[in-house]
Design a protein around this motif. Structure first.
Motif, PDB file in Angstrom:
ATOM      1  N   SER A 192      36.813  38.972   3.471  1.00 26.09           N
ATOM      2  CA  SER A 192      36.397  39.676   3.000  1.00 26.09           C
ATOM      3  C   SER A 192      34.958  40.372   3.655  1.00 26.09           C
ATOM      4  O   SER A 192      34.977  39.737   4.613  1.00 26.09           O
ATOM      5  N   ASP A 193      33.724  40.713   3.190  1.00 26.90           N
ATOM      6  CA  ASP A 193      33.003  41.187   3.801  1.00 26.90           C
ATOM      7  C   ASP A 193      32.014  39.387   3.791  1.00 26.90           C
ATOM      8  O   ASP A 193      30.717  38.607   4.439  1.00 26.90           O
ATOM      9  N   LEU A 194      33.038  37.815   3.788  1.00 33.94           N
ATOM     10  CA  LEU A 194      31.863  36.872   3.960  1.00 33.94           C
ATOM     11  C   LEU A 194      32.520  36.182   4.318  1.00 33.94           C
ATOM     12  O   LEU A 194      31.908  35.017   4.679  1.00 33.94           O
ATOM     13  N   VAL A 195      34.235  36.277   4.529  1.00 30.86           N
ATOM     14  CA  VAL A 195      34.865  35.167   5.558  1.00 30.86           C
ATOM     15  C   VAL A 195      35.505  36.083   6.782  1.00 30.86           C
ATOM     16  O   VAL A 195      36.264  36.888   6.174  1.00 30.86           O
ATOM     17  N   LEU A 196      35.628  35.210   7.863  1.00 31.22           N
ATOM     18  CA  LEU A 196      36.530  35.554   9.116  1.00 31.22           C
ATOM     19  C   LEU A 196      37.143  34.042   9.749  1.00 31.22           C
ATOM     20  O   LEU A 196      36.389  33.421   9.887  1.00 31.22           O
ATOM     21  N   ILE A 197      38.030  34.483   9.540  1.00 29.40           N
ATOM     22  CA  ILE A 197      38.825  33.764  11.097  1.00 29.40           C
ATOM     23  C   ILE A 197      39.292  34.319  12.078  1.00 29.40           C
ATOM     24  O   ILE A 197      40.061  35.765  12.283  1.00 29.40           O
ATOM     25  N   SER A 198      39.030  33.592  13.464  1.00 29.83           N
ATOM     26  CA  SER A 198      39.854  34.057  14.818  1.00 29.83           C
ATOM     27  C   SER A 198      40.413  33.233  15.169  1.00 29.83           C
ATOM     28  O   SER A 198      39.934  32.037  15.140  1.00 29.83           O
ATOM     29  N   THR A 199      41.592  33.542  16.461  1.00 29.00           N
ATOM     30  CA  THR A 199      42.447  32.780  16.637  1.00 29.00           C
ATOM     31  C   THR A 199      42.308  33.934  18.008  1.00 29.00           C
ATOM     32  O   THR A 199      43.240  34.921  18.199  1.00 29.00           O
ATOM     33  N   GLU A 200      42.830  32.563  18.980  1.00 31.62           N
ATOM     34  CA  GLU A 200      43.474  33.192  20.431  1.00 31.62           C
ATOM     35  C   GLU A 200      43.558  32.110  21.469  1.00 31.62           C
ATOM     36  O   GLU A 200      43.350  30.958  21.580  1.00 31.62           O
ATOM     37  N   VAL A 201      44.427  32.837  22.214  1.00 33.49           N
ATOM     38  CA  VAL A 201      45.439  31.859  23.138  1.00 33.49           C
ATOM     39  C   VAL A 201      44.728  32.501  24.017  1.00 33.49           C
ATOM     40  O   VAL A 201      44.637  33.445  25.022  1.00 33.49           O
ATOM     41  N   GLN A 202      44.505  31.715  25.154  1.00 30.81           N
ATOM     42  CA  GLN A 202      43.981  31.923  27.172  1.00 30.81           C
ATOM     43  C   GLN A 202      45.258  31.280  27.824  1.00 30.81           C
ATOM     44  O   GLN A 202      44.878  29.794  27.711  1.00 30.81           O
ATOM     45  N   LYS A 203      45.397  31.616  28.683  1.00 35.06           N
ATOM     46  CA  LYS A 203      45.956  31.315  29.938  1.00 35.06           C
ATOM     47  C   LYS A 203      45.343  31.999  31.416  1.00 35.06           C
ATOM     48  O   LYS A 203      45.235  32.963  31.711  1.00 35.06           O
ATOM     49  N   SER A 204      45.034  31.043  32.443  1.00 31.75           N
ATOM     50  CA  SER A 204      44.563  31.055  33.083  1.00 31.75           C
ATOM     51  C   SER A 204      45.573  30.748  34.419  1.00 31.75           C
ATOM     52  O   SER A 204      46.281  30.005  34.639  1.00 31.75           O
ATOM     53  N   SER A 205      45.459  31.610  35.758  1.00 32.50           N
ATOM     54  CA  SER A 205      45.878  30.772  36.719  1.00 32.50           C
ATOM     55  C   SER A 205      45.888  29.171  37.230  1.00 32.50           C
ATOM     56  O   SER A 205      46.934  29.227  37.662  1.00 32.50           O
ATOM     57  N   ASP A 206      44.461  29.371  36.903  1.00 30.39           N
ATOM     58  CA  ASP A 206      44.145  27.964  37.277  1.00 30.39           C
ATOM     59  C   ASP A 206      44.754  26.325  36.076  1.00 30.39           C
ATOM     60  O   ASP A 206      45.140  24.886  36.752  1.00 30.39           O
ATOM     61  N   PHE A 207      44.708  27.020  35.422  1.00 33.52           N
ATOM     62  CA  PHE A 207      44.809  25.819  33.818  1.00 33.52           C
ATOM     63  C   PHE A 207      46.296  26.227  32.343  1.00 33.52           C
ATOM     64  O   PHE A 207      46.301  27.246  32.821  1.00 33.52           O
ATOM     65  N   PRO A 208      46.678  25.226  32.033  1.00 30.57           N
ATOM     66  CA  PRO A 208      47.202  25.614  30.558  1.00 30.57           C
ATOM     67  C   PRO A 208      46.829  26.606  30.304  1.00 30.57           C
ATOM     68  O   PRO A 208      45.423  26.661  29.842  1.00 30.57           O
ATOM     69  N   CYS A 209      47.204  26.855  29.123  1.00 33.90           N
ATOM     70  CA  CYS A 209      47.244  27.067  27.944  1.00 33.90           C
ATOM     71  C   CYS A 209      46.272  26.794  27.152  1.00 33.90           C
ATOM     72  O   CYS A 209      46.718  25.750  27.292  1.00 33.90           O
ATOM     73  N   VAL A 210      44.806  27.490  26.385  1.00 29.33           N
ATOM     74  CA  VAL A 210      44.438  26.664  25.201  1.00 29.33           C
ATOM     75  C   VAL A 210      44.274  27.988  24.350  1.00 29.33           C
ATOM     76  O   VAL A 210      44.060  29.092  24.578  1.00 29.33           O
ATOM     77  N   VAL A 211      44.301  27.382  23.367  1.00 31.75           N
ATOM     78  CA  VAL A 211      44.201  27.614  21.854  1.00 31.75           C
ATOM     79  C   VAL A 211      42.933  27.771  21.098  1.00 31.75           C
ATOM     80  O   VAL A 211      42.474  26.640  21.558  1.00 31.75           O
ATOM     81  N   LYS A 212      41.853  28.818  20.769  1.00 32.02           N
ATOM     82  CA  LYS A 212      40.765  28.554  20.110  1.00 32.02           C
ATOM     83  C   LYS A 212      41.009  29.167  18.683  1.00 32.02           C
ATOM     84  O   LYS A 212      41.686  30.132  18.406  1.00 32.02           O
TER      85      LYS A 212
END
Length: 272
Positions: A192-212
């Motif tokens: 709604s205009d009041l609540v937002l949820i975000s998520t992503e996965v990041q993969k770097s060539s130097d490090f393992p995947c990170v979930v945020k």
């Protein structure tokens, strides 16, 4: 005194899993959401996913400052400007990491455009430079980054972003120091205009995947509360923002289990 202090700085960077050259995330709002920001339209998208800038309808500018672990020599200062025109949206951004004889800079120019009512694309040209106490002059290199965003429904938006796909880096006397190739994919849901949820996965060539993952909600008019978590290693973030007229001020705090707290602040101005 200088040598022990430089050893301390190197140790901190090692604990952070940051190479001597890195592309630092910027913006108090993104930090408070654990930088799960690849699909969100914001002034600081110049540092996260340029494609989302295409949704801007008015001029916006802002400044940012972060004190990593309350160490002045690890401070991060930045600025961002977004200018929509009929053909698309331009973005200009800059940051400086470090102080004194140790400094890293990034200067970037972005352009984004709506390819359809739901699909946006963006590209950014970057120039990085750095200066260390043992070097007589600074060194630098150019690279680029690009991204896409897609609004699947009125509530759900997805985003994808590539940074430094050519795997470029600094040419130093001891050899080439490559900056990581980084891929990010994720989305956010506006309940709604009041609540937002975000998520992503990041993969770097130097490090393992990170979930945020991040959560933003509005408990009162013009007041924003934000929380985030990412890992591994697990990191916690929080922050708040307040809008008054055309100006928004955001605060963020990130916590590292061994090194402590990193406060950050940013101020944004929107023409409308």
């Amino acid at each position: 005194m200088l040598k022990p202090f430089l050893i301390l700085i190197v140790s901190v960077i090692s604990c952070l899993k940051i190479s001597a050259s890195d592309n630092y995330p910027v913006g108090a709002r993104p930090i408070a959401l654990s930088n799960a920001f690849v699909s969100i339209t914001d002034l600081w998208s110049t540092f996260h996913n340029q494609a989302t800038l295409a949704s801007f309808e008015t001029f916006s500018a802002g400044i940012f400052y972060e004190s990593k672990f309350l160490i002045d020599e690890l401070s991060l200062a930045a600025a961002s400007v977004v200018l929509p025109i009929e053909a698309g949206t331009f973005g200009f951004s800059f940051y400086q990491f470090g102080e004194g004889t140790f400094k890293e800079h990034k200067v970037a120019l972005a352009f984004s455009k709506k390819l359809s009512p739901r699909l946006n694309a963006g590209i950014q040209l970057d120039y990085f430079s750095q200066r260390f106490p043992e070097n007589e002059s600074s060194t630098g290199f150019a690279t680029f980054e690009f991204g896409l965003s897609y609004k699947t429904t009125e509530q759900l938006t997805l985003g994808a972003h590539f940074f430094n796909p050519v795997n470029n880096g600094f040419q130093l006397p001891e050899g080439k120091q490559k900056m990581p190739v980084v891929f990010r994919f994720g989305g956010h849901y506006q309940f709604s205009d009041l609540v937002l949820i975000s998520t992503e996965v990041q993969k770097s060539s130097d490090f393992p995947c990170v979930v945020k993952t991040g959560l933003e909600f509005v408990p009162a008019q013009n007041l924003f509360l934000r929380f985030g978590i990412s890992g591994r290693p697990v990191a916690y973030t929080a922050g708040l923002g307040y809008s008054f007229g055309k100006i928004t001020t955001d605060f963020a705090f990130s916590y590292h289990g061994n090194l402590g707290l990193s406060p950050a602040v940013s101020i944004r101005y929107n023409l409308q």
